[in-house]
Scaffold this motif. Structure first.
Motif, PDB file in Angstrom:
ATOM      1  N   ILE A 266     -29.698   0.253   3.344  1.00  0.00           N
ATOM      2  CA  ILE A 266     -30.730   1.243   2.957  1.00  0.00           C
ATOM      3  C   ILE A 266     -31.244   1.572   4.490  1.00  0.00           C
ATOM      4  CG2 ILE A 266     -33.102   1.518   1.983  1.00  0.00           C
ATOM      5  CD1 ILE A 266     -32.425  -1.030   0.176  1.00  0.00           C
ATOM      6  N   PRO A 267     -31.541   2.821   4.459  1.00  0.00           N
ATOM      7  CA  PRO A 267     -32.151   3.385   5.858  1.00  0.00           C
ATOM      8  C   PRO A 267     -33.722   3.012   5.930  1.00  0.00           C
ATOM      9  CG  PRO A 267     -31.194   5.027   4.404  1.00  0.00           C
ATOM     10  CD  PRO A 267     -31.332   3.883   3.496  1.00  0.00           C
ATOM     11  N   ASN A 268     -33.993   2.593   7.117  1.00  0.00           N
ATOM     12  CA  ASN A 268     -35.337   2.156   7.359  1.00  0.00           C
ATOM     13  C   ASN A 268     -36.214   3.278   7.798  1.00  0.00           C
ATOM     14  OD1 ASN A 268     -37.445   0.616   8.202  1.00  0.00           O
ATOM     15  ND2 ASN A 268     -36.614   0.186  10.455  1.00  0.00           N
ATOM     16  N   VAL A 269     -37.345   3.643   7.000  1.00  0.00           N
ATOM     17  CA  VAL A 269     -38.067   4.404   7.323  1.00  0.00           C
ATOM     18  C   VAL A 269     -39.203   4.189   8.414  1.00  0.00           C
ATOM     19  CG1 VAL A 269     -40.052   3.966   5.562  1.00  0.00           C
ATOM     20  CG2 VAL A 269     -39.726   6.405   5.877  1.00  0.00           C
ATOM     21  N   GLN A 270     -39.227   2.884   8.683  1.00  0.00           N
ATOM     22  CA  GLN A 270     -40.152   2.552   9.793  1.00  0.00           C
ATOM     23  C   GLN A 270     -39.280   2.765  11.214  1.00  0.00           C
ATOM     24  OE1 GLN A 270     -41.742  -1.265   9.726  1.00  0.00           O
ATOM     25  NE2 GLN A 270     -42.837  -1.114  11.586  1.00  0.00           N
ATOM     26  N   HIS A 271     -38.178   3.426  11.233  1.00  0.00           N
ATOM     27  CA  HIS A 271     -37.442   3.538  12.587  1.00  0.00           C
ATOM     28  C   HIS A 271     -38.397   4.648  13.452  1.00  0.00           C
ATOM     29  CE1 HIS A 271     -34.145   5.476  15.175  1.00  0.00           C
ATOM     30  NE2 HIS A 271     -33.906   4.256  14.928  1.00  0.00           N
ATOM     31  N   TRP A 272     -38.172   4.284  14.624  1.00  0.00           N
ATOM     32  CA  TRP A 272     -38.967   4.985  15.821  1.00  0.00           C
ATOM     33  C   TRP A 272     -39.181   6.554  15.674  1.00  0.00           C
ATOM     34  CZ3 TRP A 272     -36.824   8.383  19.052  1.00  0.00           C
ATOM     35  CH2 TRP A 272     -35.467   8.263  19.329  1.00  0.00           C
ATOM     36  N   SER A 273     -37.775   7.203  15.262  1.00  0.00           N
ATOM     37  CA  SER A 273     -37.521   8.515  15.095  1.00  0.00           C
ATOM     38  C   SER A 273     -38.494   9.171  13.963  1.00  0.00           C
ATOM     39  CB  SER A 273     -35.951   8.781  14.775  1.00  0.00           C
ATOM     40  OG  SER A 273     -35.667   8.334  13.634  1.00  0.00           O
ATOM     41  N   VAL A 274     -38.700   8.493  12.711  1.00  0.00           N
ATOM     42  CA  VAL A 274     -39.544   9.003  11.875  1.00  0.00           C
ATOM     43  C   VAL A 274     -40.828   9.083  12.403  1.00  0.00           C
ATOM     44  CG1 VAL A 274     -40.387   8.404   9.715  1.00  0.00           C
ATOM     45  CG2 VAL A 274     -37.876   7.731  10.212  1.00  0.00           C
ATOM     46  N   MET A 275     -41.378   7.849  13.111  1.00  0.00           N
ATOM     47  CA  MET A 275     -42.775   8.081  13.800  1.00  0.00           C
ATOM     48  C   MET A 275     -42.778   9.494  14.736  1.00  0.00           C
ATOM     49  SD  MET A 275     -43.370   4.284  14.871  1.00  0.00           S
ATOM     50  CE  MET A 275     -42.648   3.134  13.700  1.00  0.00           C
ATOM     51  N   ALA A 276     -41.728   9.761  15.438  1.00  0.00           N
ATOM     52  CA  ALA A 276     -41.753  10.774  16.442  1.00  0.00           C
ATOM     53  C   ALA A 276     -41.765  12.214  15.737  1.00  0.00           C
ATOM     54  CB  ALA A 276     -40.464  10.696  17.285  1.00  0.00           C
TER      55      ALA A 276
ATOM     56  N   HIS B  75     -43.295  17.524  11.641  1.00  0.00           N
ATOM     57  CA  HIS B  75     -42.100  18.147  11.188  1.00  0.00           C
ATOM     58  C   HIS B  75     -41.303  16.794  10.532  1.00  0.00           C
ATOM     59  CE1 HIS B  75     -38.744  20.635  10.676  1.00  0.00           C
ATOM     60  NE2 HIS B  75     -37.910  19.883  11.574  1.00  0.00           N
ATOM     61  N   TRP B  76     -40.777  17.297   9.310  1.00  0.00           N
ATOM     62  CA  TRP B  76     -39.824  16.494   8.729  1.00  0.00           C
ATOM     63  C   TRP B  76     -38.516  17.149   8.658  1.00  0.00           C
ATOM     64  CZ3 TRP B  76     -40.559  11.408   7.142  1.00  0.00           C
ATOM     65  CH2 TRP B  76     -39.610  10.873   6.500  1.00  0.00           C
ATOM     66  N   PRO B  77     -37.622  16.908   9.412  1.00  0.00           N
ATOM     67  CA  PRO B  77     -36.066  17.592   9.227  1.00  0.00           C
ATOM     68  C   PRO B  77     -35.327  17.459   8.045  1.00  0.00           C
ATOM     69  CG  PRO B  77     -36.483  16.109  11.469  1.00  0.00           C
ATOM     70  CD  PRO B  77     -37.495  15.943  10.304  1.00  0.00           C
ATOM     71  N   GLN B  78     -34.432  18.516   7.844  1.00  0.00           N
ATOM     72  CA  GLN B  78     -33.721  18.639   6.574  1.00  0.00           C
ATOM     73  C   GLN B  78     -32.315  18.573   7.208  1.00  0.00           C
ATOM     74  OE1 GLN B  78     -34.700  18.638   3.157  1.00  0.00           O
ATOM     75  NE2 GLN B  78     -36.594  17.989   4.006  1.00  0.00           N
ATOM     76  N   GLN B  79     -31.735  17.300   7.057  1.00  0.00           N
ATOM     77  CA  GLN B  79     -30.459  16.994   7.567  1.00  0.00           C
ATOM     78  C   GLN B  79     -29.235  16.667   6.538  1.00  0.00           C
ATOM     79  OE1 GLN B  79     -31.016  14.133  10.548  1.00  0.00           O
ATOM     80  NE2 GLN B  79     -32.066  15.718  11.923  1.00  0.00           N
ATOM     81  N   ASP B  80     -28.043  16.726   6.999  1.00  0.00           N
ATOM     82  CA  ASP B  80     -27.032  16.640   6.180  1.00  0.00           C
ATOM     83  C   ASP B  80     -26.694  15.009   5.763  1.00  0.00           C
ATOM     84  OD1 ASP B  80     -26.500  19.299   5.568  1.00  0.00           O
ATOM     85  OD2 ASP B  80     -24.716  19.279   7.147  1.00  0.00           O
ATOM     86  N   ALA B  81     -27.322  14.154   6.903  1.00  0.00           N
ATOM     87  CA  ALA B  81     -26.944  12.809   6.660  1.00  0.00           C
ATOM     88  C   ALA B  81     -27.917  12.129   7.506  1.00  0.00           C
ATOM     89  CB  ALA B  81     -25.459  12.252   6.991  1.00  0.00           C
ATOM     90  N   GLY B  82     -28.150  10.737   7.393  1.00  0.00           N
ATOM     91  CA  GLY B  82     -28.948   9.683   8.116  1.00  0.00           C
ATOM     92  C   GLY B  82     -30.438   9.795   7.675  1.00  0.00           C
ATOM     93  N   LEU B  83     -31.236   9.437   8.313  1.00  0.00           N
ATOM     94  CA  LEU B  83     -32.584   9.033   7.832  1.00  0.00           C
ATOM     95  C   LEU B  83     -33.279  10.471   7.222  1.00  0.00           C
ATOM     96  CD1 LEU B  83     -34.009   6.970  10.768  1.00  0.00           C
ATOM     97  CD2 LEU B  83     -33.985   6.371   8.302  1.00  0.00           C
ATOM     98  N   PHE B  84     -32.881  11.381   7.900  1.00  0.00           N
ATOM     99  CA  PHE B  84     -33.630  12.615   7.323  1.00  0.00           C
ATOM    100  C   PHE B  84     -32.564  13.545   6.431  1.00  0.00           C
ATOM    101  CE2 PHE B  84     -35.513  11.941  11.417  1.00  0.00           C
ATOM    102  CZ  PHE B  84     -36.949  11.637  11.143  1.00  0.00           C
ATOM    103  N   ASP B  85     -31.832  12.753   5.527  1.00  0.00           N
ATOM    104  CA  ASP B  85     -31.043  13.475   4.738  1.00  0.00           C
ATOM    105  C   ASP B  85     -31.780  14.260   3.665  1.00  0.00           C
ATOM    106  OD1 ASP B  85     -29.281  14.015   2.245  1.00  0.00           O
ATOM    107  OD2 ASP B  85     -27.885  12.027   2.928  1.00  0.00           O
ATOM    108  N   ARG B  86     -31.468  15.227   3.348  1.00  0.00           N
ATOM    109  CA  ARG B  86     -32.443  16.109   2.434  1.00  0.00           C
ATOM    110  C   ARG B  86     -32.228  15.732   1.041  1.00  0.00           C
ATOM    111  NH1 ARG B  86     -28.814  19.842   4.822  1.00  0.00           N
ATOM    112  NH2 ARG B  86     -30.470  20.516   5.458  1.00  0.00           N
TER     113      ARG B  86
END
Length: 240
Positions: free
Chosen positions: A133-143, A149-160
């Motif tokens: 399971i992806p970790n929403v506490q990851h530093w990149s989410v805080m950044a 801004h909340w990115p919309q990406q094809d994969a990873g933490l910000f997978d749409r």
């Protein structure tokens, strides 16, 4: 309509693979994609494995059929009660599987607890759920939140296509509420040097909130967690 490259469905998570019991004989994988993980499991296991694969995307499942004994196309969000689905109940015999596997799947479901709970009924007593399971506490989410801004990406933490989000405590609770004993938690940390400046700058905020600073840094580095949840030996399910 959002489309994702087939590479997304063909990845093998080595950390998840390492927690597969080499002597496993019956495995059900939810979100099996093109079957890459199933093929890797067959190479890892020492005996004959009966492998059930369940996948939302029919085109991807077609590529996996050579690695599967049973292949079913299902939208689990649209199948609230598995006992009403004859094919699912025939494939997922209660109390019979060594592993049920969810590799980066639960966060894509509206009702991950309901799905995991029903999958646990398929496990034999002593069998285990293996989840990543992806970790929403990851530093990149805080950044990104600080930037507004909340990115919309094809994969990873910000997978749409993510619907639910979990920090480590939430992941533990998800497994425990499904009737599992969490036996192993493996953080997946990539490039640990990244994000350190931001995390150090956020330490006063953690202290203000009563959070242990070292724990804050520790929990903010993993991009994902792999968890192993064991079904208690005395636990049995008579039906899905």
């Amino acid at each position: 309509m959002h489309t994702t490259s087939s590479h997304y469905y063909g990845n093998v998570n080595p950390t998840l693979l390492e927690v597969v019991n080499p002597s496993a004989q019956r495995i059900a994988e939810f979100g099996c994609g093109t079957g890459a993980f199933a093929r890797a499991v067959r190479q890892r296991c020492t005996g004959v494995v009966h492998y059930v694969g369940i996948e939302l995307m029919a085109d991807e499942l077609t590529k996996a059929r050579d690695a599967l004994d049973v292949a079913l196309v299902r939208n689990l969000d649209q199948t609230p009660n598995w006992s009403n689905d004859p094919e699912l109940t025939a494939a997922l015999v209660p109390d019979s599987f060594d592993h049920v596997i969810f590799g980066d799947v639960l966060e894509h479901l509206y009702e991950p607890h309901r799905v995991l709970t029903q999958a646990v009924t398929c496990l034999r007593p002593g069998g285990s759920a293996l989840v990543c399971i992806p970790n929403v506490q990851h530093w990149s989410v805080m950044a990104q939140l600080i930037r507004g801004h909340w990115p919309q990406q094809d994969a990873g933490l910000f997978d749409r296509t993510h619907i639910r989000w979990f920090a480590l405590t939430d992941m533990r609770q998800l497994l425990q509420q499904a009737g599992l004993v969490v036996e192993k938690i493996i953080p997946r940390v990539f490039k640990p040097e990244n994000g350190q400046t931001l995390l150090q700058a956020l330490l006063p905020a953690a202290q203000l909130l009563g959070v242990d600073p070292q724990q804050f840094i520790q929990y903010s580095q993993p991009l994902q967690y792999v968890l192993v949840g064991r079904k208690p030996l005395g636990s049995k399910a008579s039906a899905l």
